[in-house]
Design an enzyme around this catalytic site. Structure first.
Site, PDB file in Angstrom:
ATOM      1  N   ARG A 140       7.026   0.194  -6.339  1.00 49.25           N
ATOM      2  CA  ARG A 140       6.942  -1.083  -5.404  1.00 49.25           C
ATOM      3  C   ARG A 140       7.733  -2.674  -5.658  1.00 49.25           C
ATOM      4  NH1 ARG A 140       2.199   2.445  -5.924  1.00 49.25           N
ATOM      5  NH2 ARG A 140       1.527   3.164  -4.410  1.00 49.25           N
ATOM      6  N   LYS A 165      -0.437  -0.431  -6.132  1.00 51.45           N
ATOM      7  CA  LYS A 165      -1.842   0.661  -5.034  1.00 51.45           C
ATOM      8  C   LYS A 165      -3.223   1.629  -5.470  1.00 51.45           C
ATOM      9  CE  LYS A 165      -1.518   1.539  -0.249  1.00 51.45           C
ATOM     10  NZ  LYS A 165      -0.115   1.586   0.145  1.00 51.45           N
ATOM     11  N   HIS A 270      11.284  -1.492   0.023  1.00 52.77           N
ATOM     12  CA  HIS A 270      10.508  -0.232  -0.366  1.00 52.77           C
ATOM     13  C   HIS A 270      11.649   0.397   0.330  1.00 52.77           C
ATOM     14  CE1 HIS A 270       6.840   1.120  -0.609  1.00 52.77           C
ATOM     15  NE2 HIS A 270       6.626   1.681   0.488  1.00 52.77           N
TER      16      HIS A 270
END
Length: 321
Positions: A140, A165, A270
């Site tokens: 990411r 995350k 992304h």
């Protein structure tokens, strides 16, 4: 203790509790935004004097009047649940049925290998390496920005993603084509550290209370940012520190590169990660392995890439072949 000392303000309590619970700075900023918005929406009433019905009305407003996305509405709900459970210690309970923002089912944009390489070709300096890692390792954007020297294992060709995350660590691939550039980037980090030590010893920002546990960690090579900011800044305590590069600078560079590459569809940082996933699946990589490399909690999230590839139809072929 001073009996007349005022109790900490609500938002100060929110921030302090989130830091104790080790929420990320981004989550802290987002939760504070929604809590303030909720208070303003109800005419600056203190949340302790409100409850489930006011939260219901606020969430209804976001969906019906503001037309926010489903993820945004859920974000606001999570912030208020946190406020009432952990700060006010009066859990909301059942807030009733409210209008849910519609969650559109959109397939992620993924590029072919040739298109990605064209985009990366328009990136220069360390932006080129960052773009290469987002595609070659499936990182990411924020994970790429937060890489430290200690996260790169050139011998094993592995990158360790720290507190990704969901605040989880994972390992992913280190592309062989990046090794030389990574060695150069680490050497640059070492040179920059040496220069800072000679002119004031500015440490890098460290997670949690690590700087108290290991006072010299901020000036050790292992903890240096691989992609540091161009200049130091002040942390919350007023101490001069060096942070990592701001994600917006990378977004701007990648957006310009995609524009220069004249792609048939728009993309973002992304998109490079999406392209990593689709390329691995098209090569026959096991979907569970792809899930682990991407750091997805649910296999369902990874399975969306099979639809991007057109392989979600159980082998059915068009009549035209």
């Amino acid at each position: 203790m001073d009996a007349h000392r005022k109790p900490p303000k609500l938002m100060d309590r929110v921030k302090a509790t989130m830091r104790v619970k080790r929420y990320s700075p981004r989550t802290e900023k987002t939760y504070c935004y929604w809590i303030r918005y909720f208070i303003r929406f109800h005419g600056t009433q203190h949340p302790a004097s409100m409850g489930a019905s006011e939260v219901h009305a606020f969430l209804e407003h976001l969906a019906v009047e503001r037309h926010v996305a489903a993820a945004t509405q859920n974000q606001a709900l999570n912030a208020l649940v946190f406020l009432y459970r952990h700060i006010l210690e009066q859990p909301l309970g059942d807030i009733g049925e409210f209008s849910r923002a519609k969650r559109p089912r959109r397939l992620p944009v993924a590029l072919s290998h040739e298109e990605v390489m064209r985009v990366i070709g328009f990136l220069s300096g360390y932006m080129h390496l960052m773009g290469t890692l987002m595609y070659g390792s499936g990182l990411r954007l924020i994970e790429t920005c937060r890489l430290r020297v200690r996260d790169i294992d050139i011998e094993r060709q592995v990158i360790t993603v720290r507190a990704g995350k969901g605040n989880k660590d994972r390992t992913t691939l280190l592309p062989a084509t990046c090794i030389l550039t990574l060695r150069q980037q680490i050497a640059t980090a070492e040179q920059q550290l040496s220069c800072r030590l000679q002119h004031g010893s500015v440490p890098v920002t460290l997670p949690d209370a690590l700087d108290r546990k290991y006072p010299n960690a901020g000036t050790s090579l292992a903890w240096q940012w691989l992609f540091p900011a161009s200049r130091p800044c002040c942390d919350d305590a007023g101490k001069v520190v060096l942070h990592h590069i701001h994600p917006s600078a990378v977004q701007k560079a990648v957006k310009q590169a995609m524009k220069s590459a004249r792609l048939p569809r728009p993309g973002s940082c992304h998109t490079l990660r999406h392209s990593f996933a689709t390329q691995l699946l098209s090569q026959g990589t096991d979907i569970r392995t792809v899930q682990e490399l991407l750091g997805h909690k649910s296999l369902e999230t990874t399975q969306i890439y099979t639809h991007v590839l057109g392989k979600g139809f159980a082998g059915v072929r068009s009549p035209l072949g």
